[in-house]
Design a protein around this motif. Sequence first.
Motif, PDB file in Angstrom:
ATOM      1  N   MET A  63       0.944  -1.276   0.176  1.00 49.57           N
ATOM      2  CA  MET A  63       0.239  -0.256   0.051  1.00 49.57           C
ATOM      3  C   MET A  63       1.179   1.247  -0.061  1.00 49.57           C
ATOM      4  SD  MET A  63      -3.131  -1.152  -0.201  1.00 49.57           S
ATOM      5  CE  MET A  63      -3.712   1.027  -0.386  1.00 49.57           C
ATOM      6  N   ASP A  64       2.108   1.194   0.576  1.00 49.73           N
ATOM      7  CA  ASP A  64       3.144   2.621   1.059  1.00 49.73           C
ATOM      8  C   ASP A  64       3.904   2.369  -0.480  1.00 49.73           C
ATOM      9  OD1 ASP A  64       2.375   2.991   3.330  1.00 49.73           O
ATOM     10  OD2 ASP A  64       4.338   1.413   4.096  1.00 49.73           O
ATOM     11  N   THR A  65       3.582   1.350  -1.416  1.00 45.96           N
ATOM     12  CA  THR A  65       3.871   1.163  -2.387  1.00 45.96           C
ATOM     13  C   THR A  65       3.504   2.066  -3.593  1.00 45.96           C
ATOM     14  OG1 THR A  65       5.780  -0.069  -2.130  1.00 45.96           O
ATOM     15  CG2 THR A  65       5.247  -0.225  -4.607  1.00 45.96           C
ATOM     16  N   LEU A  66       1.566   1.674  -3.599  1.00 48.74           N
ATOM     17  CA  LEU A  66       0.666   1.939  -4.016  1.00 48.74           C
ATOM     18  C   LEU A  66       0.390   3.963  -4.267  1.00 48.74           C
ATOM     19  CD1 LEU A  66      -1.745  -0.345  -4.510  1.00 48.74           C
ATOM     20  CD2 LEU A  66      -0.262   0.154  -6.133  1.00 48.74           C
ATOM     21  N   ARG A  67       0.805   4.500  -3.338  1.00 47.12           N
ATOM     22  CA  ARG A  67       0.423   5.691  -2.814  1.00 47.12           C
ATOM     23  C   ARG A  67       1.918   6.633  -3.329  1.00 47.12           C
ATOM     24  NH1 ARG A  67      -1.555   3.676   2.081  1.00 47.12           N
ATOM     25  NH2 ARG A  67       0.031   3.199   3.253  1.00 47.12           N
ATOM     26  N   ALA A  68       3.270   6.253  -2.836  1.00 52.04           N
ATOM     27  CA  ALA A  68       4.900   6.131  -3.623  1.00 52.04           C
ATOM     28  C   ALA A  68       3.850   6.754  -5.413  1.00 52.04           C
ATOM     29  CB  ALA A  68       5.642   5.332  -3.425  1.00 52.04           C
ATOM     30  N   THR A  69       3.745   5.557  -5.750  1.00 52.62           N
ATOM     31  CA  THR A  69       3.703   5.557  -7.192  1.00 52.62           C
ATOM     32  C   THR A  69       2.502   6.386  -7.557  1.00 52.62           C
ATOM     33  OG1 THR A  69       4.258   3.333  -7.512  1.00 52.62           O
ATOM     34  CG2 THR A  69       2.730   3.969  -9.102  1.00 52.62           C
ATOM     35  N   ALA A  70       1.638   6.725  -6.756  1.00 50.31           N
ATOM     36  CA  ALA A  70       0.355   7.772  -7.542  1.00 50.31           C
ATOM     37  C   ALA A  70       0.498   9.208  -7.132  1.00 50.31           C
ATOM     38  CB  ALA A  70      -1.077   7.830  -6.324  1.00 50.31           C
ATOM     39  N   ALA A  71       1.708   9.467  -6.290  1.00 52.03           N
ATOM     40  CA  ALA A  71       2.271  10.181  -5.964  1.00 52.03           C
ATOM     41  C   ALA A  71       3.122  11.090  -6.969  1.00 52.03           C
ATOM     42  CB  ALA A  71       2.933  10.492  -4.552  1.00 52.03           C
ATOM     43  N   ARG A  72       4.275   9.780  -7.822  1.00 48.30           N
ATOM     44  CA  ARG A  72       4.758  10.125  -8.562  1.00 48.30           C
ATOM     45  C   ARG A  72       4.171   9.901  -9.859  1.00 48.30           C
ATOM     46  NH1 ARG A  72       7.426   5.773  -7.936  1.00 48.30           N
ATOM     47  NH2 ARG A  72       6.664   4.705  -9.542  1.00 48.30           N
ATOM     48  N   ILE A  73       2.688   8.924 -10.098  1.00 48.06           N
ATOM     49  CA  ILE A  73       2.204   9.733 -11.688  1.00 48.06           C
ATOM     50  C   ILE A  73       1.896  11.313 -10.901  1.00 48.06           C
ATOM     51  CG2 ILE A  73       0.240   9.075 -12.694  1.00 48.06           C
ATOM     52  CD1 ILE A  73       1.128   6.076 -11.599  1.00 48.06           C
ATOM     53  N   ARG A  74       0.924  11.444 -10.801  1.00 50.17           N
ATOM     54  CA  ARG A  74       0.135  12.282  -9.969  1.00 50.17           C
ATOM     55  C   ARG A  74       1.368  13.365 -10.133  1.00 50.17           C
ATOM     56  NH1 ARG A  74      -0.418  12.700  -5.500  1.00 50.17           N
ATOM     57  NH2 ARG A  74       1.257  13.364  -4.937  1.00 50.17           N
ATOM     58  N   ASP A  75       2.692  13.461 -10.266  1.00 48.34           N
ATOM     59  CA  ASP A  75       3.664  15.098  -9.952  1.00 48.34           C
ATOM     60  C   ASP A  75       5.319  14.741 -11.331  1.00 48.34           C
ATOM     61  OD1 ASP A  75       2.860  15.381  -7.691  1.00 48.34           O
ATOM     62  OD2 ASP A  75       4.254  14.414  -6.513  1.00 48.34           O
ATOM     63  N   HIS A  76       4.259  13.647 -11.823  1.00 49.14           N
ATOM     64  CA  HIS A  76       6.017  13.663 -12.809  1.00 49.14           C
ATOM     65  C   HIS A  76       5.656  12.461 -14.120  1.00 49.14           C
ATOM     66  CE1 HIS A  76       8.687  15.386  -9.924  1.00 49.14           C
ATOM     67  NE2 HIS A  76       9.096  13.814  -9.534  1.00 49.14           N
ATOM     68  N   GLY A  77       3.916  12.183 -13.884  1.00 51.82           N
ATOM     69  CA  GLY A  77       3.727  11.118 -14.966  1.00 51.82           C
ATOM     70  C   GLY A  77       3.831  10.163 -14.808  1.00 51.82           C
ATOM     71  N   ALA A  78       3.819   8.894 -16.550  1.00 53.68           N
ATOM     72  CA  ALA A  78       3.488   7.745 -15.475  1.00 53.68           C
ATOM     73  C   ALA A  78       4.345   7.078 -14.859  1.00 53.68           C
ATOM     74  CB  ALA A  78       2.662   6.842 -16.679  1.00 53.68           C
ATOM     75  N   GLY A  79       5.992   7.870 -14.766  1.00 51.60           N
ATOM     76  CA  GLY A  79       7.230   7.211 -15.084  1.00 51.60           C
ATOM     77  C   GLY A  79       7.849   6.263 -15.275  1.00 51.60           C
ATOM     78  N   GLN A  80       6.916   5.407 -16.235  1.00 52.29           N
ATOM     79  CA  GLN A  80       8.277   5.285 -16.941  1.00 52.29           C
ATOM     80  C   GLN A  80       7.545   4.643 -18.289  1.00 52.29           C
ATOM     81  OE1 GLN A  80       9.259   1.068 -16.223  1.00 52.29           O
ATOM     82  NE2 GLN A  80       6.898  -0.040 -16.410  1.00 52.29           N
ATOM     83  N   LEU A  81       8.745   5.158 -19.803  1.00 53.54           N
ATOM     84  CA  LEU A  81       8.462   4.891 -21.210  1.00 53.54           C
ATOM     85  C   LEU A  81       8.799   3.620 -21.627  1.00 53.54           C
ATOM     86  CD1 LEU A  81       6.277   6.841 -22.689  1.00 53.54           C
ATOM     87  CD2 LEU A  81       9.035   7.297 -23.907  1.00 53.54           C
ATOM     88  N   ARG A  82       7.881   3.063 -22.433  1.00 53.39           N
ATOM     89  CA  ARG A  82       8.303   1.881 -22.732  1.00 53.39           C
ATOM     90  C   ARG A  82       8.288   2.029 -23.985  1.00 53.39           C
ATOM     91  NH1 ARG A  82       3.422  -1.307 -20.540  1.00 53.39           N
ATOM     92  NH2 ARG A  82       2.437   0.583 -21.203  1.00 53.39           N
ATOM     93  N   VAL A  83       9.150   2.364 -25.224  1.00 55.87           N
ATOM     94  CA  VAL A  83       9.617   2.624 -25.935  1.00 55.87           C
ATOM     95  C   VAL A  83       9.577   1.201 -27.428  1.00 55.87           C
ATOM     96  CG1 VAL A  83      10.512   3.855 -28.356  1.00 55.87           C
ATOM     97  CG2 VAL A  83      10.048   4.440 -25.450  1.00 55.87           C
ATOM     98  N   GLY A  84       8.776   0.463 -28.030  1.00 55.55           N
ATOM     99  CA  GLY A  84       9.166  -0.730 -29.342  1.00 55.55           C
ATOM    100  C   GLY A  84       9.930   0.117 -31.064  1.00 55.55           C
ATOM    101  N   SER A  85      10.766  -0.883 -31.587  1.00 57.58           N
ATOM    102  CA  SER A  85      11.546   0.463 -32.648  1.00 57.58           C
ATOM    103  C   SER A  85      12.243  -0.862 -33.720  1.00 57.58           C
ATOM    104  CB  SER A  85      12.870   0.622 -32.622  1.00 57.58           C
ATOM    105  OG  SER A  85      12.730   1.916 -33.340  1.00 57.58           O
TER     106      SER A  85
END
Length: 279
Positions: A63-85
Amino acid sequence: MKAGTISRAAELLGVTQPGVSRAIAELEKSLGFLLFDRIRNRIVATPEAKLFYAQVQASFLGMDTLRATAARIRDHGAGQLRVGSLSALGSSLVPRAVRRFRDRRPDIAVTLMVLPSRDVRDGVASGAFDIGLAADEIDVSGVLHQPFVQPRVLCALPLGHPLSEKELIGPADLHDLPFVAYVPEDRARQRLDRIFAEAGVKPRIVVETIYAATVCALVAEGVGVGLVSPYAVAGADPTRLVLRPFEPEVQSRSLLILPLDRPKSQLVRDFIDCLMEAR
């Protein structure tokens, strides 16, 4: 478990001692096993309680991880980007775009997978990739797509090859020469096959491959000559290859593809900007 006694637990929770005792009894009834033994006016956690408590702690950490993830998404966006080329862009243009993106968003991790175009398309359609770059022969159903780059292909020759004396390479120059080709379903290969047929010439295909980088590597080893996108030679050894324009013009077309029915996040928009700047 943390407080060690019912009275201390009651103080921490701001409830009465009977209230804590009732809560424990209700939980034991629900679980089907005892949590505490009463030994000489003390409560002692049972082995089952210790096992269960370990899972409870893990749940709270989750739950703490989920809260931290939610805060990161709120402040910075999705948190990671997945690209295929596809390979032709995965060793040159896309790394330049990643560098630009990282300069602007150093807090965001990027996953870059270089794959056959059909696998890039499937990854975007399934949601495994946020954005993809693929050759124009892919099935575009189920994805959003737009033209990205369509550079004119170059003839790649091994160092010291007789054709390197020429400024311009034509179909007749490649007749019966060992040739490193893309697989038949590749659109650039199909356009090239038509040009050869119209000119009445036939290179001697010695290797077929799906990867632009492999074409460059095989040419550098002297296996044959090949036609490649200028983006594909960025990672090749320039001391072992000679590049010459090919006439008539053949384009290596690629598409920028996105998942269908999913709004573009700000991270995706930022990365698309970097891709456009890197062209």
